[in-house]
Design an enzyme around this catalytic site. Sequence first.
Site, mmCIF file in Angstrom:
data_model
loop_
_atom_site.group_PDB
_atom_site.id
_atom_site.type_symbol
_atom_site.label_atom_id
_atom_site.label_comp_id
_atom_site.label_asym_id
_atom_site.label_seq_id
_atom_site.Cartn_x
_atom_site.Cartn_y
_atom_site.Cartn_z
ATOM 1 C CG ASN A 33 -8.535 1.420 -0.289
ATOM 2 O OD1 ASN A 33 -8.438 2.431 -0.969
ATOM 3 N ND2 ASN A 33 -8.151 0.229 -0.715
ATOM 4 C CD1 TRP A 65 -2.183 3.216 -4.194
ATOM 5 C CD2 TRP A 65 -1.768 2.144 -6.111
ATOM 6 N NE1 TRP A 65 -3.056 3.707 -5.146
ATOM 7 C CE2 TRP A 65 -2.823 3.065 -6.333
ATOM 8 C CE3 TRP A 65 -1.327 1.356 -7.169
ATOM 9 C CZ2 TRP A 65 -3.432 3.220 -7.566
ATOM 10 C CZ3 TRP A 65 -1.950 1.516 -8.407
ATOM 11 C CH2 TRP A 65 -2.990 2.441 -8.587
ATOM 12 C CD GLU A 122 -2.936 -0.918 -0.066
ATOM 13 O OE1 GLU A 122 -3.418 0.210 -0.307
ATOM 14 O OE2 GLU A 122 -3.147 -1.911 -0.782
ATOM 15 C CD1 TRP A 160 -11.131 9.600 -7.318
ATOM 16 C CD2 TRP A 160 -12.809 8.644 -8.437
ATOM 17 N NE1 TRP A 160 -12.238 9.630 -6.504
ATOM 18 C CE2 TRP A 160 -13.290 9.052 -7.169
ATOM 19 C CE3 TRP A 160 -13.691 8.017 -9.300
ATOM 20 C CZ2 TRP A 160 -14.597 8.848 -6.756
ATOM 21 C CZ3 TRP A 160 -15.009 7.810 -8.911
ATOM 22 C CH2 TRP A 160 -15.453 8.231 -7.657
ATOM 23 C CD1 TRP A 189 -16.884 10.448 -20.074
ATOM 24 C CD2 TRP A 189 -17.580 8.951 -18.572
ATOM 25 N NE1 TRP A 189 -15.785 9.730 -19.669
ATOM 26 C CE2 TRP A 189 -16.191 8.797 -18.745
ATOM 27 C CE3 TRP A 189 -18.240 8.118 -17.680
ATOM 28 C CZ2 TRP A 189 -15.434 7.850 -18.057
ATOM 29 C CZ3 TRP A 189 -17.499 7.168 -16.982
ATOM 30 C CH2 TRP A 189 -16.115 7.039 -17.170
ATOM 31 C CD1 TRP A 198 -12.416 9.116 -15.682
ATOM 32 C CD2 TRP A 198 -11.328 10.313 -14.138
ATOM 33 N NE1 TRP A 198 -11.373 9.753 -16.319
ATOM 34 C CE2 TRP A 198 -10.676 10.484 -15.392
ATOM 35 C CE3 TRP A 198 -10.811 10.971 -13.024
ATOM 36 C CZ2 TRP A 198 -9.556 11.298 -15.555
ATOM 37 C CZ3 TRP A 198 -9.681 11.780 -13.187
ATOM 38 C CH2 TRP A 198 -9.067 11.930 -14.431
#
Length: 485
Positions: A348, A285, A282, A389, A313, A366
């Site tokens: 999360n 990341w 993590e 995202w 969209w 997004w």
Amino acid sequence: MALPDFPLSPIIVWLRDDLRLSDNAALSAAASSGQSVIPVFILETDQTHTPLGGAQCWWLHHSLKAIANQVEALGGQLILRKGNAREQLEQLADETGARSVVWNRRYSRFGIETDTKTKAALQDAGITVRSFAGRLMHEPTKLKSGTGGAYKVYTPFWKMFASTVTPRAPILAPDALRPPNTQPVSAKLDDWDLHPKNPDWSSGLKQDWSPGSTGAFERLERFLESGLGTYDRRRDFPAIDGTSGLSAHLAFGEISPAQIWARVDQVADALPVDDVTTFRKELVWREFAYHLLVNFTELKTTNYNGQFDQFPWAENSEHLNAWQRGQTGYPIVDAGMRQLYETGWMHNRVRMIVGSFLVKHLLLDWRHGEAWFWDTLVDADPASNTASWQWVAGSGADAAPYFRIFNPITQGEKFDSDGAYVRKWVPELAKMPAKFIHKPWEAPRKILDFAGVTLGENYPHPIVDHKQARERALDAYQTMRGLAA
């Protein structure tokens, strides 16, 4: 760390997203020089800078109070200024006779552009400028993939990082800070109106968070004692306190990733390997997100995968508003959005669920989600927020396949099986039995009556049907692929 040569004059330390005294390379270099030190925080007001959201403004207010007290305890004073960074630094140098400015590097597009222009202007004025690493455990421009370019997939990045990167040893905080002979004028923190007033909506934030490096290290120690040893097994369950809760402290630089890594090293041998490795992944990341941000500078506003420029969209302000307010009719989604609004944070696993719901069930861009999270999260981070995202939307690097559409019902049943998380954040469903709490529209009338739930009145009907929304999303994906072919 080799110390740079500085002119014999006060040294300005420009603090930004590094509000800590320990493991602060710029501050350490200035303090070790023997010169007087002027720590300054500038509330930048340039139009090219995305303003902090309300939750982060609250956090910044308290974080600045915390570090100001720590600086004062070492004999210094934190100077507060507001406006254009270059102008404020030049003015501060004129006021104090400082001929050196130091800072720790930042990596957003705005940060890099501002720092590059500011450095050039200060040097033209005869001021020495030094920048240091510190926000990350790696420098994004220096790590290259096997083909010589930037990494685009997380797993190879992790393997490279785990095998070749040795995070540096954290730097101790200075013992003292020598003040300048003439103390410059500082703005008053309260005048910046970072703390909400009329109304003060921050009660939920106050209850959950302790901004500042002291709060960061206290939270880290609690996690090491009671969370890290079960992290891999418990981190996906939102009703459980199974995550570190360090993300906001990292976002403001109240603790560095190198400090966390080093402290984990000290306890790792006594803990299960899987739990320690998952937590380290993590942290890495976050490094990967910054690697993407630096090497793809338009990440915040542009699809990493250009195919998604053709995605059809939808535009539906009512759906967006329902999602933002936690009124979608899907309990796990609504619980997450309400937790976010009240505490400035969201678990999360639930972030992935609500993100998938926005872009796939509602077909909303997004960027709407990224902007809302930026405004409401205390841990909003220019790299992690955007990269995450884009990942959930399917448009990012190493993204989740677009056709992986989270079912909010089964996600709730799997990760909140007894409904404890939903009951906490969606109290109108508190009396619903576990069998129906993630799908109250399927409950018999007598169950709804017993629970005091009237769909469409005190809790909404689902704003979209899951099966139909899934089919619509897959059709939209195929349309995009056809247009991009």
